[in-house]
Write a protein that holds these residues in place. Structure first.
Motif, PDB file in Angstrom:
ATOM      1  N   ASP A  52     -19.544 -35.376  67.040  1.00 43.51           N
ATOM      2  CA  ASP A  52     -19.241 -36.150  65.841  1.00 43.51           C
ATOM      3  C   ASP A  52     -20.355 -35.915  64.828  1.00 43.51           C
ATOM      4  O   ASP A  52     -21.424 -35.400  65.167  1.00 43.51           O
ATOM      5  CB  ASP A  52     -19.143 -37.649  66.179  1.00 43.51           C
ATOM      6  N   GLN A  53     -20.069 -36.298  63.581  1.00 38.14           N
ATOM      7  CA  GLN A  53     -21.057 -36.119  62.534  1.00 38.14           C
ATOM      8  C   GLN A  53     -21.314 -37.471  61.882  1.00 38.14           C
ATOM      9  O   GLN A  53     -20.379 -38.230  61.640  1.00 38.14           O
ATOM     10  CB  GLN A  53     -20.492 -35.145  61.497  1.00 38.14           C
ATOM     11  N   ILE A  54     -22.567 -37.774  61.622  1.00 34.58           N
ATOM     12  CA  ILE A  54     -22.877 -38.989  60.868  1.00 34.58           C
ATOM     13  C   ILE A  54     -23.387 -38.562  59.500  1.00 34.58           C
ATOM     14  O   ILE A  54     -23.518 -37.374  59.222  1.00 34.58           O
ATOM     15  CB  ILE A  54     -23.925 -39.861  61.586  1.00 34.58           C
ATOM     16  N   ALA A  55     -23.675 -39.536  58.651  1.00 37.32           N
ATOM     17  CA  ALA A  55     -24.173 -39.211  57.317  1.00 37.32           C
ATOM     18  C   ALA A  55     -25.655 -39.547  57.233  1.00 37.32           C
ATOM     19  O   ALA A  55     -26.130 -40.463  57.885  1.00 37.32           O
ATOM     20  CB  ALA A  55     -23.401 -40.004  56.274  1.00 37.32           C
ATOM     21  N   GLN A  77     -27.205 -43.197  56.912  1.00 39.04           N
ATOM     22  CA  GLN A  77     -26.333 -44.146  57.589  1.00 39.04           C
ATOM     23  C   GLN A  77     -27.175 -45.016  58.516  1.00 39.04           C
ATOM     24  O   GLN A  77     -28.045 -44.510  59.218  1.00 39.04           O
ATOM     25  CB  GLN A  77     -25.292 -43.359  58.377  1.00 39.04           C
ATOM     26  N   ASP A 123     -25.531 -47.942  60.195  1.00 45.57           N
ATOM     27  CA  ASP A 123     -24.625 -48.537  61.170  1.00 45.57           C
ATOM     28  C   ASP A 123     -24.103 -47.437  62.092  1.00 45.57           C
ATOM     29  O   ASP A 123     -23.271 -46.629  61.704  1.00 45.57           O
ATOM     30  CB  ASP A 123     -23.465 -49.216  60.444  1.00 45.57           C
ATOM     31  N   SER A 126     -22.610 -48.013  65.012  1.00 46.69           N
ATOM     32  CA  SER A 126     -21.750 -48.594  66.044  1.00 46.69           C
ATOM     33  C   SER A 126     -20.534 -47.720  66.345  1.00 46.69           C
ATOM     34  O   SER A 126     -20.124 -47.607  67.496  1.00 46.69           O
ATOM     35  CB  SER A 126     -21.327 -50.004  65.642  1.00 46.69           C
ATOM     36  N   ALA A 127     -19.966 -47.072  65.312  1.00 45.07           N
ATOM     37  CA  ALA A 127     -18.759 -46.285  65.555  1.00 45.07           C
ATOM     38  C   ALA A 127     -19.046 -45.078  66.449  1.00 45.07           C
ATOM     39  O   ALA A 127     -18.325 -44.827  67.419  1.00 45.07           O
ATOM     40  CB  ALA A 127     -18.158 -45.835  64.230  1.00 45.07           C
ATOM     41  N   THR A 162     -19.747 -46.134  69.994  1.00 45.10           N
ATOM     42  CA  THR A 162     -18.512 -46.438  70.714  1.00 45.10           C
ATOM     43  C   THR A 162     -17.860 -45.167  71.239  1.00 45.10           C
ATOM     44  O   THR A 162     -17.416 -45.099  72.385  1.00 45.10           O
ATOM     45  CB  THR A 162     -17.527 -47.167  69.775  1.00 45.10           C
ATOM     46  N   LYS A 163     -17.829 -44.135  70.387  1.00 41.94           N
ATOM     47  CA  LYS A 163     -17.218 -42.875  70.811  1.00 41.94           C
ATOM     48  C   LYS A 163     -17.983 -42.246  71.972  1.00 41.94           C
ATOM     49  O   LYS A 163     -17.380 -41.712  72.907  1.00 41.94           O
ATOM     50  CB  LYS A 163     -17.200 -41.884  69.645  1.00 41.94           C
ATOM     51  N   PHE A 190     -14.555 -50.795  67.995  1.00 48.19           N
ATOM     52  CA  PHE A 190     -14.622 -50.387  66.593  1.00 48.19           C
ATOM     53  C   PHE A 190     -14.423 -51.595  65.682  1.00 48.19           C
ATOM     54  O   PHE A 190     -15.087 -51.752  64.666  1.00 48.19           O
ATOM     55  CB  PHE A 190     -13.558 -49.331  66.288  1.00 48.19           C
ATOM     56  N   GLY A 196     -17.435 -53.275  63.534  1.00 45.20           N
ATOM     57  CA  GLY A 196     -17.286 -53.278  62.081  1.00 45.20           C
ATOM     58  C   GLY A 196     -17.486 -54.664  61.498  1.00 45.20           C
ATOM     59  O   GLY A 196     -18.052 -54.810  60.417  1.00 45.20           O
ATOM     60  N   SER A 246     -15.239 -48.891  60.025  1.00 42.06           N
ATOM     61  CA  SER A 246     -15.377 -48.585  61.439  1.00 42.06           C
ATOM     62  C   SER A 246     -14.126 -47.871  61.952  1.00 42.06           C
ATOM     63  O   SER A 246     -14.216 -46.874  62.671  1.00 42.06           O
ATOM     64  CB  SER A 246     -15.621 -49.878  62.199  1.00 42.06           C
ATOM     65  N   SER A 290     -14.150 -44.326  60.613  1.00 40.03           N
ATOM     66  CA  SER A 290     -14.974 -43.353  61.335  1.00 40.03           C
ATOM     67  C   SER A 290     -14.404 -43.079  62.709  1.00 40.03           C
ATOM     68  O   SER A 290     -14.613 -42.000  63.261  1.00 40.03           O
ATOM     69  CB  SER A 290     -16.428 -43.798  61.407  1.00 40.03           C
ATOM     70  N   ALA A 291     -13.656 -44.030  63.263  1.00 34.14           N
ATOM     71  CA  ALA A 291     -13.037 -43.769  64.565  1.00 34.14           C
ATOM     72  C   ALA A 291     -11.966 -42.699  64.442  1.00 34.14           C
ATOM     73  O   ALA A 291     -11.888 -41.778  65.249  1.00 34.14           O
ATOM     74  CB  ALA A 291     -12.411 -45.056  65.100  1.00 34.14           C
ATOM     75  N   GLY A 350     -13.703 -39.518  61.822  1.00 32.85           N
ATOM     76  CA  GLY A 350     -15.080 -39.054  62.011  1.00 32.85           C
ATOM     77  C   GLY A 350     -16.008 -39.848  61.106  1.00 32.85           C
ATOM     78  O   GLY A 350     -15.600 -40.317  60.050  1.00 32.85           O
ATOM     79  N   ASP A 351     -17.272 -39.957  61.529  1.00 33.68           N
ATOM     80  CA  ASP A 351     -18.187 -40.864  60.859  1.00 33.68           C
ATOM     81  C   ASP A 351     -18.475 -40.478  59.409  1.00 33.68           C
ATOM     82  O   ASP A 351     -18.786 -41.321  58.583  1.00 33.68           O
ATOM     83  CB  ASP A 351     -19.509 -40.939  61.637  1.00 33.68           C
ATOM     84  N   THR A 352     -18.385 -39.179  59.101  1.00 38.31           N
ATOM     85  CA  THR A 352     -18.679 -38.766  57.730  1.00 38.31           C
ATOM     86  C   THR A 352     -17.618 -39.263  56.751  1.00 38.31           C
ATOM     87  O   THR A 352     -17.837 -39.261  55.556  1.00 38.31           O
ATOM     88  CB  THR A 352     -18.751 -37.233  57.619  1.00 38.31           C
ATOM     89  N   ARG A 361     -16.315 -42.315  56.707  1.00 41.65           N
ATOM     90  CA  ARG A 361     -16.247 -43.759  56.602  1.00 41.65           C
ATOM     91  C   ARG A 361     -16.233 -44.242  55.151  1.00 41.65           C
ATOM     92  O   ARG A 361     -15.493 -45.150  54.799  1.00 41.65           O
ATOM     93  CB  ARG A 361     -17.386 -44.414  57.374  1.00 41.65           C
TER      94      ARG A 361
END
Lengths: 376, 349
Positions: free
Chosen positions: A212-215, A218, A220, A222-223, A226-227, B19, B23, B309, B312-313, B316-318, B320
């Motif tokens: 997965d990719q975050i920003a 960022q 938070d 939590s998402a 969870t994954k 999620f 959130g 939330s 991103s589920a 993907g988180d990017t 959101r």
């Protein structure tokens, strides 16, 4: 930009003083076979530029590099009173958007003969063409993205192993030493991070359970946490820098995740522990294509040794009497020496020939920078 | 094509609740910040874009209180252990944020309002104030050096326990030396409810209810509603509108300070630009719920947190932020005044 007669005379006076100093310096050099222009003097009094993050999220890393550069310059300048070299720093905040304007300033500054940097991969890719076309030789202490040296920018070098080497070693460490079967790979979408995390994922193959990719920025997590837990991962590899790495490790541990947390050189910083908190950081594995600094080395922090070595290559070029950009560049290409960060020699792309990857550990609530394990 | 099932989108039902509830926790923080936007808009019909900095100063105040009362040793505490200092930090953060909000009102808004300047000018003034506040935080090492207090205050301007050698330390991430470790209390459909998460959601909702009651039932609240409805008529009826505007900023600031305390309990680190993204999100939440409406801010914040939330589920988180803003556009298309689009002034007692 001479605006008045007065400054013109000042300039003329300065120029004549400079010429005198230069000739004095030149005569002391034993390397005179390059002809009139190639004396050691030509670069004395000029500057090395540093381009990288001095402020902003990753500012600490740039500060480490500048400390390394300053140490090398101080050692040189103390020995060569008649040939002082200084550093001009350009703060990109590590942002590829800021770097091109600074690159233009650097190539238009006639007092700059070489660049230690750019610090990060994103800014390297954003400025490589500019520096290459201007012919300014550069040695990066820390930009590790693989694609940079595939662009044909013959003036671009780095004294650090690239992400392919690190990613391969990291993946091997996770499946071998850790014995991980399901690794979840996360990155922050930046050039360096994608490159490193992508390589780890490729080498892991079937052992990479998901990604997965975050920003950047960022907070938070939590998402993604969870994954990771839903995937039943027994290890997480994160490609990115210490702020987000720390927050991710913290959120993971607080969610009850028991597996191994591993990240690369962008996160190998004491700040990682500060952000994650002692408990969450404990046991984290942070790799870097750099060993610990030798004891008694006068600059601390990640990349300080590389910056020191990169600066010394330029200083060796000065001492060898190189003056034009081309001469300096050729000198770098054929340079071989044992630096404080390891043996240094470049291949035809500007990549360092030999690099060792080390794993650092967070132990007893501290990043143990003195005792890494070589993992390649 | 078969329609996507919950399972395909979120993995399984446990993940879905994870999620959703995850959130909600951030949504509660959005909601508290959103209050500041919505109250100022309700009374003055202008967007206080510097409110994100009001929040950011609060987050620093929390870390400073911990350093003042505990020191710079990095430790991990349970919520119960940290609670006494956390309460002091709450007061500190509320005072700091309220102070910054009042300063903003005095310096960036009142001179313009007194001159009946167009709303756009006040907006520009707010953006300018936002930059100034954020940069002042980033330059606090230099500022303290100028007044000769750098050595005394070094733990507060630089990273705790690190000497000021380099410039730029004040711009780096700044962490509370006390890490508050959440305790797992019980599970709701596989979601590990921790004491920290529970505290965030419960205290955010409690504060919202309390504020709502203040605005609806007290004399001061009546003043706010009166000025929001018709400033001139309110003035004719003897309401001191300057006092009401000040009070609005004060309350908005205090709520931002409370949000900052909850945020620092969960995240633990802040930076001079920490308010920016949260500010944008909180503003979105305020607009989504109906700007000028207190209950709308709560609803908007919680919906936004959950939507992000879920976004991103699924994507993907990017993605959101994209999901959050697309949702905003969709809601405004259907209900241009937001979900509960009733203005502050029209709230009935």
């Amino acid at each position: 930009m001479i605006r008045s007669k007065k400054s013109l005379t000042t300039f003329a006076a300065l120029a004549s003083v400079a010429a005198l100093t230069l000739s004095a310096c030149g005569s002391s050099s034993d390397n005179k076979d390059n002809g009139d222009k190639g004396s050691a003097s030509a670069l004395c009094g000029k500057n090395i530029a540093f381009l990288g993050a001095l402020t902003g999220d990753a500012g600490a890393l740039g500060q480490n590099m500048v400390n390394g550069i300053k140490l090398a310059l101080k050692e040189h300048n103390d020995k060569n009173a008649d040939c002082q070299i200084n550093v001009k720093t350009f703060d990109s905040q590590g942002d590829p958007k800021n770097a091109p304007a600074l690159a233009t300033q650097i190539i238009n500054d006639d007092t700059i003969f070489g660049l230690v940097g750019p610090g990060f991969s994103g800014e390297s890719l954003a400025t490589g063409k500019t520096f290459f076309e201007a012919g300014l030789p550069s040695i990066s202490p820390s930009a590790t993205n693989v694609t940079i040296t595939k662009q044909g920018w013959t003036t671009w070098h780095r004294v650090i192993g690239n992400d392919d080497a690190q990613g391969t070693a990291d993946a091997g460490y996770l499946t071998g030493t850790v014995g991980a079967k399901k690794v979840f790979v996360v990155d922050d979408g930046q050039d360096y991070s994608k490159g490193l995390a992508g390589k780890v994922k490729d080498v892991l193959g079937a052992a990479a359970v998901d990604s997965d990719q975050i920003a950047v920025k960022q907070t938070d997590m939590s998402a993604v946490v969870t994954k990771i837990n839903a995937a039943g991962a027994d290890a997480v590899f994160y490609g990115g820098y210490y702020t987000e790495a720390g927050l991710l490790a913290k959120a993971l541990r607080q969610s009850g995740f028991k597996g191994t947390f591993m990240s690369g050189d962008g996160a190998e910083d004491p700040n990682f522990v500060t952000v994650a908190g002692k408990d969450a950081a404990e046991g984290a594995v942070l790799s870097a294509p750099a060993g610990p600094a030798p004891s008694g080395f006068g600059a601390t922090g990640l990349y300080a040794t590389q910056a020191y070595d990169a600066t010394n290559i330029f200083l060796a070029a000065v001492d060898a009497g190189k003056s034009t950009s081309k001469e300096i560049n050729d000198f770098i290409g054929s340079y071989t020496a044992d630096g404080v960060s390891g043996p240094i020699a470049f291949d035809s792309n500007g990549d360092i020939k030999e690099s060792k990857i080390y794993a650092y550990f967070v132990k007893d609530g501290k990043l143990d920078v003195a005792n890494p394990t070589a993992i390649s | 094509m078969t329609p996507l099932t919950l399972h395909e989108l979120f993995g399984n039902f446990d993940s879905f609740t994870n999620f959703t509830l995850g959130g909600l926790v951030f949504g509660a923080i959005y909601a508290l910040i959103a209050l500041g936007y919505t109250m100022v808009y309700g009374v003055l019909q202008l967007i206080n874009f510097a409110h994100s900095e009001v929040f950011m100063y609060g987050t620093f105040a929390v870390a400073w209180v911990f350093i003042l009362l505990h020191g710079t040793d990095q430790v991990s505490w349970s919520l119960g252990h940290a609670l006494p200092i956390l309460l002091v930090a709450l007061i500190g953060a509320m005072a700091m944020s309220a102070g910054v909000a009042l300063l903003l009102e005095r310096v960036a808004y009142r001179p313009l309002i007194n001159k009946n300047a167009p709303k756009l000018i006040a907006l520009i003034s707010a953006i300018g104030a936002s930059f100034a506040l954020s940069e002042a935080m980033g330059l606090r090492d230099k500022l303290t050096q100028k007044i000769g207090l750098a050595d005394n205050l070094k733990d507060y301007v630089s990273k705790p326990g690190v000497a000021i050698q380099n410039m730029g330390q004040a711009r780096d991430i700044y962490s509370n030396p006390v890490t508050i470790v959440p305790k797992h209390l019980f599970n709701i459909f596989g979601y590990r409810v921790t004491d920290v998460d529970l505290m965030i959601v419960v205290s955010a909702v409690l504060m919202m209810v309390a504020l709502d009651q203040v605005v609806r039932r007290t004399r001061f609240g009546r003043g706010i509603r009166a000025v929001a409805q018709d400033p001139e008529a309110a003035a004719l009826m003897g309401v001191n509108s300057t006092r009401v505007v000040q009070g609005t900023f004060l309350i908005g600031g205090m709520m931002a300070g409370a949000a900052a305390t909850l945020y620092m309990t969960k995240i633990g680190s802040t930076q001079l630009n920490a308010g920016f993204l949260l500010g944008v999100k909180a503003f979105t939440a305020a607009v989504m719920g109906g700007i000028g409406n207190l209950r709308g801010a709560l609803l908007g914040g919680l919906i936004l947190g959950v939507a992000e939330s879920w976004g991103s589920a699924v994507f993907g988180d990017t993605w959101r932020d994209v999901v959050a803003f697309v949702l905003l556009v969709l809601i405004l298309l259907v209900r241009p005044s937001g979900i509960l689009g009733e203005a502050l002034g029209k709230a009935r007692a």
